[in-house]
Scaffold this motif. Structure first.
Motif, PDB file in Angstrom:
ATOM      1  N   SER A 198       0.823  -1.206   0.000  1.00 42.10           N
ATOM      2  CA  SER A 198       0.000   0.000   0.000  1.00 42.10           C
ATOM      3  C   SER A 198       0.857   1.255   0.000  1.00 42.10           C
ATOM      4  N   PHE A 199       1.975   1.233   0.741  1.00 41.98           N
ATOM      5  CA  PHE A 199       2.864   2.393   0.734  1.00 41.98           C
ATOM      6  C   PHE A 199       3.395   2.648  -0.675  1.00 41.98           C
ATOM      7  N   VAL A 200       3.827   1.587  -1.342  1.00 40.05           N
ATOM      8  CA  VAL A 200       4.344   1.731  -2.704  1.00 40.05           C
ATOM      9  C   VAL A 200       3.247   2.218  -3.644  1.00 40.05           C
ATOM     10  N   THR A 201       2.070   1.600  -3.576  1.00 40.12           N
ATOM     11  CA  THR A 201       0.942   2.006  -4.413  1.00 40.12           C
ATOM     12  C   THR A 201       0.604   3.476  -4.206  1.00 40.12           C
ATOM     13  N   THR A 202       0.634   3.920  -2.950  1.00 39.20           N
ATOM     14  CA  THR A 202       0.249   5.291  -2.630  1.00 39.20           C
ATOM     15  C   THR A 202       1.270   6.292  -3.159  1.00 39.20           C
ATOM     16  N   VAL A 203       2.561   5.973  -3.058  1.00 39.73           N
ATOM     17  CA  VAL A 203       3.580   6.865  -3.612  1.00 39.73           C
ATOM     18  C   VAL A 203       3.449   6.930  -5.136  1.00 39.73           C
ATOM     19  N   LEU A 204       3.227   5.793  -5.786  1.00 37.45           N
ATOM     20  CA  LEU A 204       3.039   5.806  -7.233  1.00 37.45           C
ATOM     21  C   LEU A 204       1.803   6.624  -7.611  1.00 37.45           C
ATOM     22  N   SER A 205       0.739   6.499  -6.818  1.00 36.23           N
ATOM     23  CA  SER A 205      -0.512   7.186  -7.130  1.00 36.23           C
ATOM     24  C   SER A 205      -0.390   8.698  -7.006  1.00 36.23           C
ATOM     25  N   LYS A 206       0.561   9.158  -6.236  1.00 36.38           N
ATOM     26  CA  LYS A 206       0.793  10.599  -6.087  1.00 36.38           C
ATOM     27  C   LYS A 206       1.014  11.265  -7.447  1.00 36.38           C
ATOM     28  N   TYR A 207       1.583  10.529  -8.371  1.00 37.60           N
ATOM     29  CA  TYR A 207       1.936  11.086  -9.677  1.00 37.60           C
ATOM     30  C   TYR A 207       0.972  10.653 -10.787  1.00 37.60           C
ATOM     31  N   LEU A 208      -0.158  10.064 -10.417  1.00 36.39           N
ATOM     32  CA  LEU A 208      -1.137   9.597 -11.393  1.00 36.39           C
ATOM     33  C   LEU A 208      -2.372  10.500 -11.384  1.00 36.39           C
TER      34      LEU A 208
END
Length: 387
Positions: A198-208
């Motif tokens: 979830s941490f990784v997904t959330t950081v990636l989602s910051k730029y989506l």
């Protein structure tokens, strides 16, 4: 989560039926019913999951339900860890096509939204399950026409309040805190557990964009993965500030152990695991939690489903069981037994239950990436992030 048509699932059934038939839906060695049935109507709950979910049913939900419904008896059967989910779905599709009943009446499994969207479940509506009216429509929609949400969980930000007096409340603030406090933050490698994932997904989602996030949560388009580059660069650069300069724990439990022992001050954690650890005394009460925003960490509901071919003689009883789980009493039991978020508004429940989850904001569950995107994400993380 991948959605398959009935036709594809039926094709996948041919080899299954040749070796085991429809009786093979529960393959675990724990698959025998848990008790002797005594009521006029006997129901079986099929569980695809861990033993804690079976304990929730056997030790809490079922006894409470049977106490007020003495003419209905309920047992459970389990496919431990969902080892045979593909076979179970194929068998369910075959039974539906042939209009045959299956040896269970209610399904508690991660694949319920998938089969709910392919016509393998009875519709779930307020006419048959009145307490569904209290469940937000956005949560209900995730399960398709037949999914019945009954508990939820999410990843939260846990922090040691003796060391962190002003915890970050947004993702940007969290990233700034990590850089300013080297060695005090950890997350597990995403392939080893959902809190790190979830941490990784959330950081990636910051730029989506919002549209990209929606697509990645509900379908699959590999070409969109080029939009992950900036997020993976951020994660790579954060490595030098991680616990022991780039050590990534192996699984959710190891992250909790680092928090319990005071070796780190902050980490993403699963809500149910963290709250259960605090209730048992393993996690110090001085470690608190909150939900961040912009974006939040991910979470989702767990769903029940009733097979489409359920016999008319049992429909009223199984609907009554599902409705009980969504009642105030049922939701209290879920909250107490497995620290699951209620799926009904907290203000409809006793204050003690509402207080337990007030900092988690369970009404706002942001979906994670679909399984195909998640698999690709885990592989890319391993290639691009660790030093």
């Amino acid at each position: 989560m991948k959605t398959h048509s009935i036709a594809r699932l039926v094709i996948a059934t041919s080899l299954v039926l040749a070796t085991g038939g429809l009786a093979g839906c529960a393959q675990s060695s724990s698959a025998a019913p848990s008790a002797t049935t005594t009521g006029d109507t006997a129901l079986t709950v099929f569980i695809s999951g861990d033993t804690n979910v079976q304990a929730l049913w056997d030790k809490a939900l079922i006894p409470a339900f049977e106490k007020t419904n003495p003419r209905i008896s309920v047992t459970t059967t389990i496919d431990l860890h969902g080892e045979h989910d593909a076979q179970t779905q194929a068998n369910l599709a075959a039974a539906t096509k042939q209009d045959k009943t299956v040896p269970y009446d209610l399904i508690d499994a991660g694949f319920v939204p998938t089969v709910g969207k392919t016509g393998l479940l009875l519709p779930a509506d307020e006419s048959s399950i009145p307490n569904l009216k209290s469940v937000p429509e956005a949560t209900r929609a995730q399960g398709g026409s037949g999914g019945i949400p009954y508990r939820a969980s999410s990843v939260l930000l846990a922090y040691d309040s003796t060391k962190v007096t002003a915890p970050p409340r947004t993702l940007d603030a969290l990233l700034d805190w990590i850089r300013a406090n080297p060695g005090e933050f950890a997350y597990n490698s995403p392939s080893t557990g959902g809190s790190g994932g979830s941490f990784v997904t959330t950081v990636l989602s910051k730029y989506l964009s919002a549209a990209q996030q929606q697509t990645m949560a509900t379908s699959y388009d590999k070409s969109l993965e080029s939009s992950w580059d900036q997020g993976f660069q951020t994660l790579h650069d954060l490595g030098q500030y991680m616990y022991q300069k780039g050590v990534y724990p192996n699984g959710n439990a190891q992250v909790l152990q680092l928090l319990e022992s005071g070796q780190i001050s902050m980490a993403p954690v699963w809500s149910d695991q963290f709250i259960t650890a605090q209730n048992s005394g393993a996690m110090p009460k001085t470690v608190k939690y909150l939900q961040i925003s912009n974006p939040s960490f991910t979470g989702s509901a767990s769903f029940l489903g009733i097979p489409k071919t359920e016999s008319d003689a049992k429909k009223d009883a199984v609907y009554k069981l599902a409705d009980f789980v969504l009642s105030t009493q049922g939701q209290e039991i879920v909250a107490d037994a497995v620290s699951g978020y209620p799926v009904v508004p907290l203000n409809t429940l006793p204050q003690s239950v509402a207080d337990k989850f007030s900092a988690a904001n369970p009404s706002a569950l942001r979906l994670s990436f679909s399984s195909q995107f998640t698999s690709d994400m885990n592989a890319e993380w391993s290639a691009k992030v660790p030093k």
